[in-house]
Design a protein around this motif. Structure first.
Motif, PDB file in Angstrom:
ATOM      1  N   ALA A 111     140.845  56.308  27.452  1.00 51.53           N
ATOM      2  CA  ALA A 111     139.405  55.589  28.163  1.00 51.53           C
ATOM      3  C   ALA A 111     139.300  55.970  29.553  1.00 51.53           C
ATOM      4  CB  ALA A 111     139.509  53.935  28.345  1.00 51.53           C
ATOM      5  N   VAL A 112     140.568  56.117  30.314  1.00 54.35           N
ATOM      6  CA  VAL A 112     140.749  56.506  31.645  1.00 54.35           C
ATOM      7  C   VAL A 112     140.134  58.032  31.573  1.00 54.35           C
ATOM      8  CG1 VAL A 112     142.130  57.126  33.411  1.00 54.35           C
ATOM      9  CG2 VAL A 112     142.347  54.856  32.258  1.00 54.35           C
ATOM     10  N   VAL A 113     140.675  58.899  30.586  1.00 54.92           N
ATOM     11  CA  VAL A 113     140.344  60.291  30.753  1.00 54.92           C
ATOM     12  C   VAL A 113     139.072  60.162  30.552  1.00 54.92           C
ATOM     13  CG1 VAL A 113     140.548  62.533  29.376  1.00 54.92           C
ATOM     14  CG2 VAL A 113     142.622  60.972  30.067  1.00 54.92           C
ATOM     15  N   ALA A 114     138.198  59.605  29.382  1.00 57.96           N
ATOM     16  CA  ALA A 114     136.906  59.568  29.419  1.00 57.96           C
ATOM     17  C   ALA A 114     136.110  59.396  30.533  1.00 57.96           C
ATOM     18  CB  ALA A 114     136.325  58.543  28.309  1.00 57.96           C
ATOM     19  N   GLU A 115     136.560  58.138  31.408  1.00 56.31           N
ATOM     20  CA  GLU A 115     135.876  57.663  32.563  1.00 56.31           C
ATOM     21  C   GLU A 115     135.930  58.932  33.573  1.00 56.31           C
ATOM     22  OE1 GLU A 115     137.293  54.090  33.600  1.00 56.31           O
ATOM     23  OE2 GLU A 115     136.469  53.128  32.032  1.00 56.31           O
ATOM     24  N   MET A 116     137.309  59.430  33.720  1.00 54.68           N
ATOM     25  CA  MET A 116     137.384  60.810  34.826  1.00 54.68           C
ATOM     26  C   MET A 116     136.396  61.742  34.343  1.00 54.68           C
ATOM     27  SD  MET A 116     141.557  60.399  35.247  1.00 54.68           S
ATOM     28  CE  MET A 116     141.600  61.520  36.293  1.00 54.68           C
ATOM     29  N   GLN A 117     136.471  62.062  33.065  1.00 61.17           N
ATOM     30  CA  GLN A 117     135.704  63.382  32.729  1.00 61.17           C
ATOM     31  C   GLN A 117     134.120  63.094  33.131  1.00 61.17           C
ATOM     32  OE1 GLN A 117     136.994  65.991  31.282  1.00 61.17           O
ATOM     33  NE2 GLN A 117     134.816  66.842  31.506  1.00 61.17           N
ATOM     34  N   ALA A 118     133.757  61.597  32.710  1.00 58.75           N
ATOM     35  CA  ALA A 118     132.403  61.387  32.865  1.00 58.75           C
ATOM     36  C   ALA A 118     131.944  61.483  34.446  1.00 58.75           C
ATOM     37  CB  ALA A 118     131.952  59.863  32.586  1.00 58.75           C
TER      38      ALA A 118
ATOM     39  N   LEU B 148     133.739  63.340  36.685  1.00 56.66           N
ATOM     40  CA  LEU B 148     133.750  64.530  36.941  1.00 56.66           C
ATOM     41  C   LEU B 148     132.378  65.429  36.609  1.00 56.66           C
ATOM     42  CD1 LEU B 148     135.325  67.090  37.987  1.00 56.66           C
ATOM     43  CD2 LEU B 148     136.203  67.234  35.526  1.00 56.66           C
ATOM     44  N   ASN B 149     131.697  65.093  35.412  1.00 52.99           N
ATOM     45  CA  ASN B 149     130.449  65.587  35.158  1.00 52.99           C
ATOM     46  C   ASN B 149     129.351  65.132  36.018  1.00 52.99           C
ATOM     47  OD1 ASN B 149     131.558  67.069  32.904  1.00 52.99           O
ATOM     48  ND2 ASN B 149     131.252  65.217  31.300  1.00 52.99           N
TER      49      ASN B 149
ATOM     50  N   ALA C 177     129.946  64.027  39.174  1.00 51.59           N
ATOM     51  CA  ALA C 177     130.184  64.870  40.477  1.00 51.59           C
ATOM     52  C   ALA C 177     129.872  66.388  40.469  1.00 51.59           C
ATOM     53  CB  ALA C 177     131.596  64.766  40.790  1.00 51.59           C
ATOM     54  N   THR C 178     130.067  67.055  39.225  1.00 54.69           N
ATOM     55  CA  THR C 178     129.438  68.292  39.168  1.00 54.69           C
ATOM     56  C   THR C 178     128.003  68.377  39.303  1.00 54.69           C
ATOM     57  OG1 THR C 178     131.561  68.631  37.667  1.00 54.69           O
ATOM     58  CG2 THR C 178     129.786  70.512  37.491  1.00 54.69           C
ATOM     59  N   SER C 179     127.239  67.501  38.643  1.00 59.05           N
ATOM     60  CA  SER C 179     125.833  67.556  38.396  1.00 59.05           C
ATOM     61  C   SER C 179     125.300  67.304  39.961  1.00 59.05           C
ATOM     62  CB  SER C 179     125.215  66.511  37.401  1.00 59.05           C
ATOM     63  OG  SER C 179     125.673  65.365  37.967  1.00 59.05           O
ATOM     64  N   ARG C 180     125.855  66.376  40.682  1.00 54.49           N
ATOM     65  CA  ARG C 180     125.608  66.073  42.035  1.00 54.49           C
ATOM     66  C   ARG C 180     126.028  67.153  42.843  1.00 54.49           C
ATOM     67  NH1 ARG C 180     127.809  59.850  42.867  1.00 54.49           N
ATOM     68  NH2 ARG C 180     126.180  58.718  41.554  1.00 54.49           N
ATOM     69  N   ASN C 181     126.971  67.927  42.693  1.00 58.37           N
ATOM     70  CA  ASN C 181     127.406  69.208  43.428  1.00 58.37           C
ATOM     71  C   ASN C 181     126.460  70.216  43.387  1.00 58.37           C
ATOM     72  OD1 ASN C 181     128.920  70.896  45.058  1.00 58.37           O
ATOM     73  ND2 ASN C 181     130.357  71.239  43.623  1.00 58.37           N
ATOM     74  N   ASP C 182     126.065  70.548  42.045  1.00 53.87           N
ATOM     75  CA  ASP C 182     124.903  71.451  41.648  1.00 53.87           C
ATOM     76  C   ASP C 182     123.601  71.009  42.147  1.00 53.87           C
ATOM     77  OD1 ASP C 182     126.975  72.740  40.217  1.00 53.87           O
ATOM     78  OD2 ASP C 182     125.992  71.566  38.200  1.00 53.87           O
ATOM     79  N   ALA C 183     123.270  69.744  42.256  1.00 48.38           N
ATOM     80  CA  ALA C 183     121.847  69.311  43.079  1.00 48.38           C
ATOM     81  C   ALA C 183     122.132  69.702  44.538  1.00 48.38           C
ATOM     82  CB  ALA C 183     121.722  67.910  42.575  1.00 48.38           C
ATOM     83  N   THR C 184     123.119  69.095  45.038  1.00 47.81           N
ATOM     84  CA  THR C 184     123.610  69.408  46.574  1.00 47.81           C
ATOM     85  C   THR C 184     123.373  70.964  46.838  1.00 47.81           C
ATOM     86  OG1 THR C 184     125.047  67.495  46.600  1.00 47.81           O
ATOM     87  CG2 THR C 184     125.081  68.939  48.259  1.00 47.81           C
ATOM     88  N   ASP C 185     124.039  71.827  46.043  1.00 43.19           N
ATOM     89  CA  ASP C 185     123.851  73.018  46.281  1.00 43.19           C
ATOM     90  C   ASP C 185     122.361  73.667  46.318  1.00 43.19           C
ATOM     91  OD1 ASP C 185     126.474  73.259  46.432  1.00 43.19           O
ATOM     92  OD2 ASP C 185     127.028  73.903  44.441  1.00 43.19           O
ATOM     93  N   ALA C 186     121.781  73.108  45.167  1.00 37.05           N
ATOM     94  CA  ALA C 186     120.191  73.797  45.358  1.00 37.05           C
ATOM     95  C   ALA C 186     119.545  73.151  46.294  1.00 37.05           C
ATOM     96  CB  ALA C 186     119.367  73.239  43.929  1.00 37.05           C
ATOM     97  N   ALA C 187     119.750  71.969  46.784  1.00 32.60           N
ATOM     98  CA  ALA C 187     118.994  71.263  48.148  1.00 32.60           C
ATOM     99  C   ALA C 187     119.521  72.306  49.293  1.00 32.60           C
ATOM    100  CB  ALA C 187     119.348  69.659  48.339  1.00 32.60           C
ATOM    101  N   LEU C 188     120.730  72.602  49.328  1.00 33.56           N
ATOM    102  CA  LEU C 188     121.426  73.199  50.496  1.00 33.56           C
ATOM    103  C   LEU C 188     120.821  74.757  50.433  1.00 33.56           C
ATOM    104  CD1 LEU C 188     125.132  72.408  50.510  1.00 33.56           C
ATOM    105  CD2 LEU C 188     123.289  71.959  52.418  1.00 33.56           C
TER     106      LEU C 188
END
Length: 358
Positions: free
Chosen positions: A61-68, A70-71, A73-84
């Protein structure tokens, strides 16, 4: 020996009989201890199994939560990169616009600096020449558009005063032309357009006070009494017929024959028509159209004589109309553009000398 053996054996049996219960109790205790140990071992094993199993589930469960996470955070990072990236593009566009504005501002600043330098090179004489040229141009416009010779003469005199203040011998041809033009304007007949207009307006106001021809009135004769004879009735009838006939006939002293084109009771229409003729003369006066002006006044005079009875008021209006018709509303206008052309030539020569001197 046998006796001894028996003696020895007998005490042993005596000793064994009280220790038997203690040995049985110790066995029970040992059995209980064994059972408890086995139970404890089983419980420990079960607990260990539960701990291992639950730990695996929690880890998953912890691994699943961490994976979610992480996903996400990854999408937010992509959106942040696009905005930047978009912000970087906008900043680049703004930098380009700022550079263009700076270039335009520098160019305008250079132009303003050049204009300031040109203005600083202009002295007081140049300003006076520009003012004199403006006055001459305005005098020409005033004379040609409104025919106001007095205003044009005042403007020419003001320009001549400025040129006299400059005290430059090269301006002699300009002042000579000005003198000729002033003489030509002063020789014109002084026509007061405004005064003529106001006189016509006053005449239009007097029209409402004129008396028009009224309709003939007839008053029937009193009816004869019943006791009167037929001879008196016949005489009364003839008298009534004669009175009625006389009411249709009016004798008036006029040079021309009176011809009523409108019904006599329409006095307001007659006055309105006469006012319209005077207003037409006013418009022709402002437009400086002497033919239309004279025609409107002649028509008003004929209308006044034809439809209004002879009295002092009508004669006064007819006299004023005749006087207004004698005014020459458009005289021949002289050409006063020679001084303006001479001044332009002088200014051109001054600029050429200044350029050559530099």
């Amino acid at each position: 020996m046998s006796d001894n053996d028996n003696k020895d054996a007998l005490p042993a049996e005596v000793d064994k009989s009280p220790a038997a219960p203690r040995r049985r109790g110790a066995g029970l205790l040992a059995s209980l201890a064994l059972i408890v140990a086995l139970a404890a071992a089983g419980g420990a094993g079960w607990l260990y199994y539960q701990l291992i199993y639950l730990s695996d589930q929690q880890n998953a469960a912890v691994v699943a939560e961490m994976q979610a996470a992480l996903n996400t955070a990854t999408s937010r990072n992509d959106a942040t990169d696009a905005a930047l990236n978009r912000q970087r593009e906008r900043l680049a566009e703004l930098d380009s616009l700022i550079d263009q504005q700076q270039t335009i501002s520098q160019r305008q600043l250079q132009q303003l600096s050049a204009q300031v330098q040109e203005l600083s090179a202009v002295d007081r004489n140049d300003w006076l020449l520009a003012e004199a040229e403006y006055l001459l141009r305005l005098a020409n416009q005033r004379l040609q558009l409104s025919g106001d010779s007095r205003a044009a003469a005042r403007l020419l005199s003001s320009a001549d005063a400025i040129l006299r203040e400059l005290d430059d011998p090269a301006l002699h041809p300009v002042r000579s032309e000005l003198a000729k033009e002033l003489s030509a304007l002063q020789s014109l007949s002084d026509i007061d357009i405004e005064g003529l207009y106001l006189q016509l307006e006053g005449l239009a106001g007097e029209v409402d006070k004129l008396e028009a021809y009224g309709a003939p009135e007839y008053s029937p004769a009193p009816v004869a009494d019943a006791d009167s004879t037929w001879q008196s009735g016949l005489a009364t009838g003839f008298q009534r017929a004669w009175e009625k006939l006389r009411s249709y006939i009016r004798i008036r002293q006029h040079d021309d024959k009176f011809r009523a084109e409108l019904a006599p009771e329409q006095a307001d229409a007659l006055r309105a028509s006469l006012r319209m003729m005077l207003e037409q003369a006013q418009l022709a006066l402002l437009a400086e159209r002497p033919t239309v002006y004279q025609r409107a006044l002649d028509k008003a005079a004929n209308w006044l004589q034809r439809y209004f009875p002879l009295n002092d008021r009508r004669e006064a209006l007819a006299t004023q109309l005749e006087k207004l018709g004698q005014a020459d509303i458009r005289g021949e206008r002289p050409d006063i553009s020679g001084s303006l052309r001479a001044l332009k030539e002088y200014s051109k020569a001054q600029r050429w000398q200044r350029e050559v001197g530099q």
